[in-house]
Design an enzyme around this catalytic site. Structure first.
Site, PDB file in Angstrom:
ATOM      1  N   ASP A 153       0.842  -1.200   0.000  1.00 54.49           N
ATOM      2  CA  ASP A 153       0.000   0.000   0.000  1.00 54.49           C
ATOM      3  C   ASP A 153       0.881   1.256   0.000  1.00 54.49           C
ATOM      4  OD1 ASP A 153      -2.332   1.780   0.638  1.00 54.49           O
ATOM      5  OD2 ASP A 153      -3.304  -0.145   0.991  1.00 54.49           O
ATOM      6  N   HIS A 231      -3.918   6.006   3.137  1.00 54.67           N
ATOM      7  CA  HIS A 231      -4.515   4.780   2.629  1.00 54.67           C
ATOM      8  C   HIS A 231      -3.934   3.539   3.300  1.00 54.67           C
ATOM      9  CE1 HIS A 231      -5.750   1.838  -0.537  1.00 54.67           C
ATOM     10  NE2 HIS A 231      -6.711   2.699  -0.787  1.00 54.67           N
ATOM     11  N   SER A 569     -11.229  -0.490  -1.203  1.00 50.78           N
ATOM     12  CA  SER A 569      -9.977  -0.499  -0.441  1.00 50.78           C
ATOM     13  C   SER A 569     -10.233  -0.820   1.018  1.00 50.78           C
ATOM     14  CB  SER A 569      -9.284   0.866  -0.537  1.00 50.78           C
ATOM     15  OG  SER A 569      -8.610   1.019  -1.754  1.00 50.78           O
TER      16      SER A 569
END
Length: 785
Positions: A153, A231, A569
């Protein structure tokens, strides 16, 4: 690994091609990936990484002109653990030469493209529905918490309380990973929870579009495993975050924030930036994660829908194949291009593909008009407006800048509004132009120094948008029409937008998220995708402190340690966490067994007891939700599982149309394809769901599919089949009873489909095996033509 003799043969072949000359279409060097298949069973015939790198350098030198040797004779990455190959700066001509050289180990040469990120109460909701937290607490007492999750990620924010290692035992001795330092990341940032952190060149560090890229990028002081996007931190804490009490987003979504398997170890592989993720860095992250010893890999990333790659040119499909072959599950997000069909990403059968759903919590804001009427809309805003004061309310077209078409001003397109007319007002915008996102409209109105924005749109109205401190609320077309009628009915329309409040125990839930990408899969409709669904709407999880974004932190408050995000996600790490729990209880299960357990036990009813739906209120089908919503507690004891083997996956590649040469390189075997290898046979691989892309209504005989199940429950079990099929589609099972006597672990059965009376298009149904204790449900999709 190919022998030195083979590489020398390749170099000779390339030299011959250079002498003969290949037409040049583009001489500007760009990053390319050269994928050379699987490593050998001994993992390294060439010896050390240094010897492998030397061989790749020799190959590279053979195609780069001597005048460019000093500048471009270097590797960006080389892969030598789970698979082999390298990435380097090549011209289109040089890439073509490598592709044409005919070396048995070169499977593909493709541009180093950029893939995109697919960016609490969710686990509490799953607890209510399935008991996952009780299961996690129960089994943590009896098993080692040594499951290692590899998160590929945007990196990690180690100070986030979700990565506290209090009470967690010593790092497993089998762990071979490292914690790489950076100018803002120390060895001490890793601990018994966050056991590893690596980083690679990202699209911000290099150039994917053709200009020079330093191979040392990411090794300099500018590189670091630290997350500056949010994220990676959010997804990692969702999958395996340590429990944090009294967590909230400025008072919203309060409770205990925790991951699906809180005692899991986390290893972070930073291969992405806000711009995206380069193919070469993703492959390097996979290669390192598999060398380091992770058990499960979570990837909330995917290719752009307009550039879906062939499997052997897709870095995620490549990395996931070799992970599966080494016994490591890979869970991937399905993408955020819903609600349209054929938008699902990460569709290889060896990938666990995840769709997104809502949970039983909503966030809304109230609009109060000057005439006293109120409307509730979807929102996450931290505004300081109150009922005591209202503000002028205008439609976008009424505050348009000079010479701006009405259509553009109604949609609040950039440059369409006059700041003098819009300042100090609440502006109403509509959604006739899908190319302009909610975020852009909000920024346009905010830049006009307006007070707030009311957005009228049916799209994503069930997915609350976080506007920070700027007043924002979204309503549907019915409420929007009444607001516009109010504006037109009075000389002085006024309104206010109140701060967001939380709506607990929301029903119905779960519901398929509007944005969640749908099947069928473009590449192979004979594999049913997505596989499963998990919470992905308004998920509270760890974040990075936001200090550089105006309006993100309310006045007088400290930056939040948790954030609310939506996307597949967010659903992907829920499956990663659930799979980690199952892996801890059944350490000997293969990835396909864990995948099967979660699919065949999935929940297909919401919290009011009705079949799962999508945003429109209509029933959801398997192209939208896969097998259904994850039910991790039931998946711990599925009764039967479908084991999809490496042979199944290699046959899939044969049926898909790949050559035996490529398949043997990919698998490092002497595998031979079946003599009859056509795409229709993909339906026959031993998958936990069934998809038939073309069932002709004119067929005189039924189409028969075979499946084999493995008993992982009690011996001496008898399962009876029950079929749920749509009207007109005839589905038969033979035998209708599976009897597992002592010593019998596997049994096969056939399912036949006859569609003479079935309606055209996709027909959906299910087959359930029941033994009085376990329900083993297999969904099917059949396209009748």
């Amino acid at each position: 690994m190919a022998s030195l003799l083979q590489l020398l043969h390749l170099i000779f072949s390339i030299s011959f091609l250079l002498v003969c000359g290949i037409a040049t279409s583009n001489q500007t060097p760009k990053p390319y990936v050269v994928y050379m298949g699987s490593t050998s069973s001994s993992n390294n015939e060439l010896g050390s990484d240094q010897v492998a790198e030397s061989a790749y350098m020799q190959l590279l030198s053979s195609i780069i002109p001597s005048e460019d040797q000093n500048e471009r004779r270097s590797l960006i990455h080389h892969y030598n653990h789970a698979f082999k190959g390298f990435s380097a700066m090549l011209t289109e001509n040089e890439a073509s030469i490598l592709s044409a050289a005919g070396h048995p180990d070169i499977v593909s040469v493709f541009p180093d493209s950029v893939l995109q990120l697919h960016t609490t109460r969710s686990w509490d909701f799953l607890e209510t529905e399935t008991g996952i937290l009780r299961a996690s607490a129960t089994y943590n007492k009896h098993v080692s918490s040594d499951v290692i999750i590899g998160m590929i990620d945007t990196g990690i924010w180690p100070e986030c309380p979700s990565f506290n290692d209090k009470g967690i035992g010593e790092i497993p001795s089998r762990w071979k990973g490292v914690c790489i330092e950076g100018h803002d990341f120390k060895l001490s940032n890793c601990n018994r929870k966050l056991i590893g952190a690596r980083y690679y060149p990202t699209p911000e560090m290099n150039s994917i579009n053709g200009s020079k890229m330093s191979p040392a990028a990411g090794k300099t002081s500018s590189g670091s495993p630290r997350d500056y996007v949010d994220h990676g931190t959010h997804t990692a804490s969702t999958a395996g975050g340590f429990p944090v009490v009294n967590a909230s987003y400025y008072g919203l979504a309060g409770g205990t924030a925790m991951g699906g398997f809180p005692s899991a170890r986390i290893a972070s592989y930073k291969a992405c930036s806000k711009v995206g993720c380069s193919s070469s860095s993703l492959l390097k992250a996979f290669d390192d994660a598999l060398k380091d010893g992770v058990d499960i890999i979570s990837v909330s990333i995917g290719a752009d829908n307009f550039f879906l790659s062939d499997y052997k040119n897709d870095p995620i499909a490549i990395g996931a194949f070799h992970a599966e072959n080494m016994g490591v599950m890979v869970a991937c997000s399905g993408g955020n291009d819903g609600p349209f069909s054929y938008t699902i990403k990460n569709t290889a059968p060896w990938i666990f593909t995840v769709a997104a759903s809502s949970i039983d919590r909503d966030f809304c804001s109230t609009i109060q008009l000057g005439n006293g009427k109120t409307f509730r809309g979807s929102a996450i805003n931290l505004s300081n407006l109150t009922k005591k004061r209202t503000y002028p309310l205008v439609f976008g077209k009424d505050v348009a800048s000079n010479f701006t078409p009405t259509y553009e001003a109604r949609n609040c397109r950039p440059g369409s509004l006059d700041p003098e007319k819009a300042a100090g007002k609440i502006v109403v915008c509509v959604d006739n132009d899908p190319t302009i996102s909610r975020n852009i409209k909000k920024l346009v109105v905010e830049d006009m120094e307006a007070i707030g924005i009311i957005f009228i749109s049916e799209a994503e109205k069930d997915v609350p948008y976080d506007s920070g401190t700027f007043p924002f609320v979204q309503v549907g077309s019915v409420e929007g029409l009444q607001i516009l009628n109010y504006i037109n009915s009075t000389k002085d329309p006024r309104a206010t937008i109140l701060p967001t409040v939380e709506i607990p125990r929301y029903k119905p839930a779960p519901v398929v998220a509007y944005f969640s990408s749908r099947g069928p899969a473009r590449q192979a409709e004979n594999i049913l995708k997505p596989d499963i669904m998990a919470p992905g709407v308004a998920i509270l999880a760890g974040t990075i402190p936001r200090t550089d974004e105006p309006g993100s932190v309310p006045v007088g408050k400290k930056p939040a340690q948790f954030a609310i995000r939506s996307g597949t996600s967010m659903s992907c790490p829920h499956v990663t966490g659930a799979a980690s729990l199952i892996k801890s209880v059944h350490p000997g299960w293969t990835p396909s067994m864990i995948k099967s357990a979660l699919m065949t036990t999935a929940n297909v009813r919401d919290n009011v007891g009705k079949p799962l739906t999508k945003g429109s209120g209509k029933s959801a089908n398997p192209h939208e939700m896969g097998a259904g919503e994850i039910s991790p507690l039931k998946a711990l004891h599925p009764g039967l599982v479908f084991e999809t083997t490496t042979t199944d996956y290699l046959r899939f590649l044969c049926y898909y149309g790949y050559s035996e040469k490529d398949i043997r390189s990919i698998s490092n075997t002497n595998f031979s394809c079946p003599s009859n290898s056509i795409k229709e046979l993909i339906s026959d691989i031993n998958y936990p769901s069934i998809s038939i892309a073309n069932l002709s209504r004119n067929q005189t005989a039924a189409k028969t599919i075979q499946r084999t199940v493995t008993n992982v429950g009690l011996s001496n079990a008898t399962y009876i089949a029950k079929v749920h099929a749509p009207v007109g589609l005839v589905v038969d099972v033979f035998p209708q009873k599976l009897v597992f006597l002592k010593g019998v672990a596997k049994l096969s059965y056939n399912v036949s489909f006859f569609g003479k009376e079935a309606p055209s298009g996709y027909n959906f149904g299910s087959l359930t095996w029941f033994d009085g204790r376990h329900s083993v449900r297999t969904v099917f999709s059949v396209n009748v033509q």
